[in-house]
Write a protein that holds these residues in place. Structure first.
Motif, mmCIF file in Angstrom:
data_model
loop_
_atom_site.group_PDB
_atom_site.id
_atom_site.type_symbol
_atom_site.label_atom_id
_atom_site.label_comp_id
_atom_site.label_asym_id
_atom_site.label_seq_id
_atom_site.Cartn_x
_atom_site.Cartn_y
_atom_site.Cartn_z
ATOM 1 N N UNK A 83 0.839 -1.200 0.000
ATOM 2 C CA UNK A 83 0.000 0.000 0.000
ATOM 3 C C UNK A 83 0.876 1.252 0.000
ATOM 4 N N UNK A 101 1.075 -2.863 3.972
ATOM 5 C CA UNK A 101 0.469 -3.561 2.862
ATOM 6 C C UNK A 101 -0.628 -4.501 3.277
ATOM 7 N N UNK A 102 -1.048 -5.293 2.313
ATOM 8 C CA UNK A 102 -2.081 -6.287 2.550
ATOM 9 C C UNK A 102 -1.560 -7.618 2.040
ATOM 10 N N UNK A 110 -8.206 -11.258 3.314
ATOM 11 C CA UNK A 110 -7.108 -10.302 3.146
ATOM 12 C C UNK A 110 -6.838 -9.614 4.484
ATOM 13 N N UNK A 111 -5.558 -9.523 4.853
ATOM 14 C CA UNK A 111 -5.192 -8.873 6.112
ATOM 15 C C UNK A 111 -4.169 -7.777 5.861
ATOM 16 N N UNK A 112 -4.199 -6.750 6.690
ATOM 17 C CA UNK A 112 -3.179 -5.717 6.603
ATOM 18 C C UNK A 112 -1.924 -6.159 7.325
ATOM 19 N N UNK A 113 -0.775 -5.648 6.916
ATOM 20 C CA UNK A 113 0.465 -5.929 7.652
ATOM 21 C C UNK A 113 1.375 -4.708 7.629
ATOM 22 N N UNK B 100 0.883 3.146 11.938
ATOM 23 C CA UNK B 100 2.152 2.428 12.000
ATOM 24 C C UNK B 100 3.249 3.471 12.164
ATOM 25 N N UNK B 123 -4.386 3.123 6.526
ATOM 26 C CA UNK B 123 -5.534 3.245 5.635
ATOM 27 C C UNK B 123 -5.368 2.248 4.505
ATOM 28 N N UNK B 124 -6.049 1.134 4.630
ATOM 29 C CA UNK B 124 -5.964 0.109 3.602
ATOM 30 C C UNK B 124 -7.203 0.173 2.726
ATOM 31 N N UNK B 126 -9.248 -2.292 1.376
ATOM 32 C CA UNK B 126 -9.692 -3.687 1.266
ATOM 33 C C UNK B 126 -10.895 -3.742 0.331
#
Lengths: 142, 127
Positions: A83, A101-102, A110-113, B100, B123-124, B126
């Protein structure tokens, strides 16, 4: 690309390479880490360049321990999407990189990391001396 | 606390101090940076104590509270400490957001200072 600062080029080149290897054949990530015994001589008791990994709060030191951990992660397929990434030069001529990112592992959601790397030039090669990974699991409450 | 590695003690103390200052009076954060420090805030870069404090002081909220979800600390080959923080923040009456942040801490003249600071809201997209 050519007009980006050198640490951006090194950092983003590393990040692209790292996740590509991770997603295709993570055994090959070994090339990026420094072993505990590298460069050890009789005078030095520890190799201060040995890579450290903290994976979801669990610590590993040296190429062998890091690779055992990464190879044993319990999924067959994984895909990372970046991301955002930031890169800095550090006072000791390293490059610090932070990635948000994901990821999608097998059929999981899907998970964020978040992941942070410190890259150091050792013998004319950029290696990863520090690596920290966390899934972005927030507890936002009700 | 006494049996934690030294880098954990230094890193977690720094993190506690940083967010306490940030949440009470962020104009005081100048004391932890030096003129060589770099900040990347949501992709925007600042160098030096003055530019960093000016950026942090001008952030457009009056109240902020950080809560830390997880933090990790490692020693680096050059005797620095690398710290990574995952947390949540609430600014004014906005919804709670994830963030983060990563720091490099270096010991200069017997004081631990922050030479590198990177911040991103989580802020993703998804889909």
């Amino acid at each position: 690309m050519a007009d980006k600062p050198i640490w951006e080029q090194i950092g983003s080149g590393f990040v692209q390479h790292y996740y590509q290897q991770f997603d295709t054949d993570r055994v090959k990530l070994a090339d990026l880490y420094v072993s505990l015994t590298r460069g050890l001589n009789t005078a030095s008791k520890i190799n201060t360049d040995a890579s450290c990994l903290t994976w979801e709060g669990e610590g590993f030191q040296g190429k062998a321990a890091i690779m055992t951990k990464l190879n044993s992660l319990p999924f067959q397929t994984i895909q990372h999407i970046i991301t955002a990434q930031d890169h800095h030069p550090t006072p000791d001529n390293c490059v610090m990189s932070m990635v948000m990112g994901q990821l999608k592992a097998d059929q999981d959601q899907v998970m964020g990391f978040q992941q942070v790397f410190l890259l150091k030039n050792v013998d004319n090669k950029w290696v990863c001396t520090n690596d920290m990974f966390r899934l972005a699991l927030h507890n936002f409450g009700a | 606390m006494g049996d934690k590695p030294i880098w954990e003690q230094i890193g977690s103390s720094f993190v506690q101090h940083y967010y306490h200052l940030f949440d009470t009076d962020r104009t005081q954060l100048g004391s932890i940076y030096i003129d060589a420090s770099c900040l990347t805030w949501e992709g925007q870069q600042f160098q030096g104590k003055a530019a960093i404090v000016e950026k942090l002081s001008s952030l457009p909220f009056t109240k902020i509270g950080h809560s830390i979800t997880a933090q990790d600390h490692q020693p680096t080959p050059d005797s620095c400490i690398l710290s990574m923080v995952v947390g949540q923040l609430k600014a004014d009456d906005d919804p709670i957001m994830g963030f983060h942040q990563s720091f490099i801490l270096k010991n200069i003249n017997d004081a631990w200072v922050c030479t590198n600071d990177m911040f991103r809201l989580a802020l993703h997209n998804f889909s």
